[in-house]
Design a protein around this motif. Structure first.
Motif, PDB file in Angstrom:
ATOM      1  N   GLU A   1       5.979  -1.900   6.147  1.00  0.00           N
ATOM      2  CA  GLU A   1       6.871  -2.171   5.033  1.00  0.00           C
ATOM      3  C   GLU A   1       8.335  -2.272   5.455  1.00  0.00           C
ATOM      4  O   GLU A   1       9.163  -2.825   4.726  1.00  0.00           O
ATOM      5  CB  GLU A   1       6.728  -1.090   3.955  1.00  0.00           C
ATOM      6  CG  GLU A   1       7.132   0.298   4.411  1.00  0.00           C
ATOM      7  CD  GLU A   1       6.933   1.343   3.320  1.00  0.00           C
ATOM      8  OE1 GLU A   1       6.294   1.009   2.299  1.00  0.00           O
ATOM      9  OE2 GLU A   1       7.399   2.483   3.494  1.00  0.00           O
TER      10      GLU A   1
ATOM     11  N   GLY B   1      -7.415   3.043  -0.666  1.00  0.00           N
ATOM     12  CA  GLY B   1      -7.551   2.326   0.599  1.00  0.00           C
ATOM     13  C   GLY B   1      -8.972   1.933   0.926  1.00  0.00           C
ATOM     14  O   GLY B   1      -9.314   1.712   2.098  1.00  0.00           O
TER      15      GLY B   1
ATOM     16  N   GLY C   1       0.796  -1.212   0.000  1.00  0.00           N
ATOM     17  CA  GLY C   1       0.000   0.000   0.000  1.00  0.00           C
ATOM     18  C   GLY C   1       0.829   1.262   0.000  1.00  0.00           C
ATOM     19  O   GLY C   1       2.043   1.244   0.275  1.00  0.00           O
ATOM     20  N   THR C   2       0.174   2.387  -0.285  1.00  0.00           N
ATOM     21  CA  THR C   2       0.852   3.690  -0.283  1.00  0.00           C
ATOM     22  C   THR C   2       0.974   4.268   1.123  1.00  0.00           C
ATOM     23  O   THR C   2       1.600   5.312   1.304  1.00  0.00           O
ATOM     24  CB  THR C   2       0.073   4.686  -1.165  1.00  0.00           C
ATOM     25  OG1 THR C   2      -1.279   4.784  -0.686  1.00  0.00           O
ATOM     26  CG2 THR C   2       0.063   4.217  -2.612  1.00  0.00           C
ATOM     27  N   ASP C   3       0.383   3.590   2.112  1.00  0.00           N
ATOM     28  CA  ASP C   3       0.417   4.086   3.485  1.00  0.00           C
ATOM     29  C   ASP C   3       1.582   3.523   4.292  1.00  0.00           C
ATOM     30  O   ASP C   3       1.669   3.717   5.504  1.00  0.00           O
ATOM     31  CB  ASP C   3      -0.888   3.755   4.199  1.00  0.00           C
ATOM     32  CG  ASP C   3      -1.168   2.250   4.243  1.00  0.00           C
ATOM     33  OD1 ASP C   3      -0.415   1.481   3.604  1.00  0.00           O
ATOM     34  OD2 ASP C   3      -2.150   1.841   4.901  1.00  0.00           O
ATOM     35  N   GLY C   4       2.500   2.800   3.620  1.00  0.00           N
ATOM     36  CA  GLY C   4       3.646   2.243   4.319  1.00  0.00           C
ATOM     37  C   GLY C   4       3.406   0.871   4.911  1.00  0.00           C
ATOM     38  O   GLY C   4       4.218   0.403   5.709  1.00  0.00           O
ATOM     39  N   PHE C   5       2.304   0.210   4.514  1.00  0.00           N
ATOM     40  CA  PHE C   5       2.010  -1.118   5.026  1.00  0.00           C
ATOM     41  C   PHE C   5       1.795  -2.096   3.866  1.00  0.00           C
ATOM     42  O   PHE C   5       1.420  -1.708   2.760  1.00  0.00           O
ATOM     43  CB  PHE C   5       0.766  -1.102   5.915  1.00  0.00           C
ATOM     44  CG  PHE C   5       0.995  -0.461   7.253  1.00  0.00           C
ATOM     45  CD1 PHE C   5       1.376  -1.227   8.345  1.00  0.00           C
ATOM     46  CD2 PHE C   5       0.834   0.912   7.421  1.00  0.00           C
ATOM     47  CE1 PHE C   5       1.585  -0.636   9.581  1.00  0.00           C
ATOM     48  CE2 PHE C   5       1.043   1.508   8.652  1.00  0.00           C
ATOM     49  CZ  PHE C   5       1.430   0.728   9.739  1.00  0.00           C
TER      50      PHE C   5
ATOM     51  N   THR D   1     -12.677  -1.367   4.249  1.00  0.00           N
ATOM     52  CA  THR D   1     -11.906  -0.810   5.360  1.00  0.00           C
ATOM     53  C   THR D   1     -12.752   0.159   6.184  1.00  0.00           C
ATOM     54  O   THR D   1     -12.435   0.428   7.333  1.00  0.00           O
ATOM     55  CB  THR D   1     -10.661  -0.092   4.828  1.00  0.00           C
ATOM     56  OG1 THR D   1     -11.047   0.850   3.816  1.00  0.00           O
ATOM     57  CG2 THR D   1      -9.688  -1.076   4.228  1.00  0.00           C
TER      58      THR D   1
ATOM     59  N   LYS E   1      -1.637  -7.377   8.226  1.00  0.00           N
ATOM     60  CA  LYS E   1      -1.086  -6.073   7.876  1.00  0.00           C
ATOM     61  C   LYS E   1       0.295  -5.978   8.513  1.00  0.00           C
ATOM     62  O   LYS E   1       0.448  -6.180   9.716  1.00  0.00           O
ATOM     63  CB  LYS E   1      -2.004  -4.966   8.386  1.00  0.00           C
ATOM     64  CG  LYS E   1      -1.558  -3.564   8.024  1.00  0.00           C
ATOM     65  CD  LYS E   1      -2.591  -2.545   8.517  1.00  0.00           C
ATOM     66  CE  LYS E   1      -2.195  -1.118   8.161  1.00  0.00           C
ATOM     67  NZ  LYS E   1      -3.197  -0.140   8.639  1.00  0.00           N
TER      68      LYS E   1
END
Length: 606
Positions: A171, A198, A151-155, A222, A168
């Motif tokens: 990263e 997301g 994901g773009t959220d760092g996960f 989500t 989850k």
């Protein structure tokens, strides 16, 4: 005042004569101008363009995969090098791909949002490596990884264990947190894929262990933390920025309209492409970028290439077909050598079949989804597991009614793997609460047709984080051979009862599916390069001594289907093999402007 009934003047006649054509010309002009404006503002549908991409390797057989970066410029394919899986990486602007060292044993690659990193599973861990090459970094434990999405959220969301849920993970590495729990009636949750913004997660729910095309496609919101089914049947779902979801079914790529704002399917599925290969149960060789570039493997699927899957192999001559049914697996020769039991499917669930090796006749033994089957030492009975749960005892001639041997809670999947030579111990694998092996004591009754009394199951072969598979008793019942489930797994031997010793049977290439020769001197297994190997051994007391492994047969076996069953004289083996294939027939395909093709196909089929 002028009389309205009077005849029109000459001027009025002329005006009326030209008025209609003028209005028509004006209308046509306005229509043409409007059409030109509409065409100028309407998106132009581009033609589908395809190319064959040289990645430097054909895809590896099982548990592998392919991925494309979000901008559609980079591809990662799990190929084979030196008998082991390894990721081959290519930028489309380059001429061919290169092997990424440090990814040995890799499965299920996926890109980071910027394409600078590749996530993958190897050595029972989730890892990441720079796509340009470098050192791999372990992020967390992953006993049996089944796909991930960055994901773009760092996960990262990923399935770390086939018996677990969707997790989850940061990263940069850290403790996984459960996002979606696997329900008791579900076999596995696989191949999570993050939706744009997301909004949710697409994933596949395996419900029938033998038929992954019977899986369901689901979406997890989500916002509401709820999940719902969006399509029955299919695997490997991927969201398309064109407003559709693509998925794999029966070697064909399908798509259907999907409302991202409502997380709902909007229409029927439409077939898009045929001969889209898969790499083992539940896997698929395809991926799509955000700008509409599709990458997939063509010409690899066993369902297309194979006809007779069950064969005799003797180590000297060419393999000989054993059955005429396609799709059979898990063959097991009776201890007296007269019959063969195996699992096969006639478009439905896998059921047990019996082949008389002398009369060449075949009989269907079970008519419900069957998972695993073993012979009793006297060849008179069989023990099998049902896909709905439970172990059952039945006569091998098909007479009488099956008897419940062991009840299991819910839909616990139990797979019997071996019965001791004295008939008093049975090994089985269960999938709940996590994958593990159990030893079941048996007390035979006076009447051989009455199922023995089952004792209390006990955990067996605890491997400190590794899941032993296909455990089988030695001819004297004093040892058990098994393999570990990771991509670089090995075959091991341990004593029964367990006194703490453990011996590695397989060589550096790794191995699976151990089979004892009835002569009590040799042990067969399948190397991870697909060839059958044999190792001589001697056993005295609690000491087990092994010789060097050697190749016994060159036939290439599919790692995700093959098991070995030796004849009583140890001179031939029943197994599942691939007929010889030409690697030139296996191609990595890249399709540009794929979203335009999806729109055309779905619009045409409405």
């Amino acid at each position: 005042l002028r009389d309205p009934l009077a005849q029109p003047t000459l001027l009025a006649k002329v005006q009326r004569r030209w008025l209609a054509p003028a209005l028509a010309i004006t209308a046509l002009t306005l229509l043409a101008m409007g059409g030109a404006w509409w065409l100028s503002t309407r998106p132009v549908e581009k033609p589908l363009i395809q190319m064959i991409a040289d990645l430097g390797s054909a895809p590896a057989a099982a548990g592998s995969g392919i991925a494309i970066s979000r901008d559609g410029t980079r591809i990662a394919l799990v190929g084979s090098s030196g008998g082991k899986n390894i990721i081959f990486y290519r930028r489309l602007s380059d001429e061919k791909g290169v092997a990424l060292h440090g990814t040995e044993g890799a499965t299920h690659p996926f890109f980071s949002p910027d394409g600078q990193w590749i996530g993958f599973f190897a050595d029972r861990r989730l890892k990441r490596i720079p796509s340009a090459g470098g050192s791999a970094m372990a992020l967390c434990d992953a006993p049996a990884g089944r796909g991930g999405s960055w994901g773009t959220d760092g996960f990262i969301v990923a399935t770390l264990d086939s018996a677990g849920g969707i997790m989850k993970i940061p990263e940069g590495g850290g403790t996984p947190v459960t996002l979606i729990e696997r329900r008791p009636e579900e076999r596995s949750l696989r191949f999570p894929s993050l939706l744009p913004g997301g909004k949710g997660i697409l994933f596949m729910v395996g419900r029938d262990s033998a038929h992954y095309d019977a899986s369901t496609l689901e979406v997890f919101s989500t916002a509401t933390r709820q999940r719902k089914v969006i399509r029955e049947g299919g695997r490997y779902p991927r969201y398309l920025a064109s407003g559709h979801i693509a998925y794999h079914l029966n070697d064909t790529l399908f798509a259907f309209p999907f409302r991202l704002d409502k997380l709902e399917a909007e229409g029927a599925s439409v077939p898009l492409l045929g001969d889209v290969s898969f790499g083992g149960p539940g896997n698929a060789f395809m991926d799509v970028s955000e700008n509409g570039t599709l990458v997939f493997v063509r010409g690899f699927s066993p369902q297309i290439r194979q006809k007779n899957l069950l064969h005799w192999v003797d180590g000297k001559n060419a393999p000989q077909p054993l059955t005429s049914e396609a799709g059979g697996y898990q063959p097991l020769i009776s201890p007296d050598g007269t019959r063969l039991v195996y699992l096969a499917s006639e478009s439905g669930p896998y059921t047990a079949w019996l082949k008389d090796l002398h009369r060449e006749t075949t009989t269907q033994l079970t008519r419900v989804a069957t998972y695993g089957i073993v012979w009793t030492p006297d060849s008179k009975h069989l023990v099998y597991g049902l896909d709905e749960g439970g172990l059952y005892w039945m006569r091998s001639d098909g007479g009488g009614k099956p008897q419940l041997l062991l009840a299991t809670p819910g839909k616990m999947l139990v797979h019997p793997t071996s019965i001791s030579p004295d008939g008093r111990k049975l090994i089985y694998t269960a999938n709940l609460p996590a994958a593990g092996n159990f030893l079941l004591p048996l007390e035979p009754g006076n009447d051989g047709d009455i199922a023995p009394k089952a004792g209390k199951p006990e955990p067996f072969l605890d491997q400190a984080g590794m899941t032993p598979r296909e455990a089988t008793f030695s001819p004297d019942g004093k040892w058990v051979a098994f393999h570990t489930s990771d991509a670089n797994g090995h075959v091991y031997v341990r004593p029964v009862p367990d006194t703490g010793g453990k011996w590695q049977v397989s060589g550096g290439e790794g191995g699976k599916s151990a089979e004892w020769s009835p002569n009590g001197r040799e042990l067969f297994y399948i190397g991870l390069d697909g060839r059958i190997r044999v190792v001589a051994y001697t056993a005295q007391g609690t000491t087990f001594q092994l010789g060097q492994p050697r190749v016994w047969a060159e036939a290439m076996l599919p790692l995700f289907r093959a098991t070995l069953s030796a004849s009583p004289d140890g001179k031939r083996i029943a197994t599942v093999i691939y007929p010889p294939t030409n690697d030139a027939d296996v191609k990595t395909m890249v399709l540009f402007n794929f979203f335009d093709e999806v729109k055309r196909r779905i619009r045409y089929n409405r």
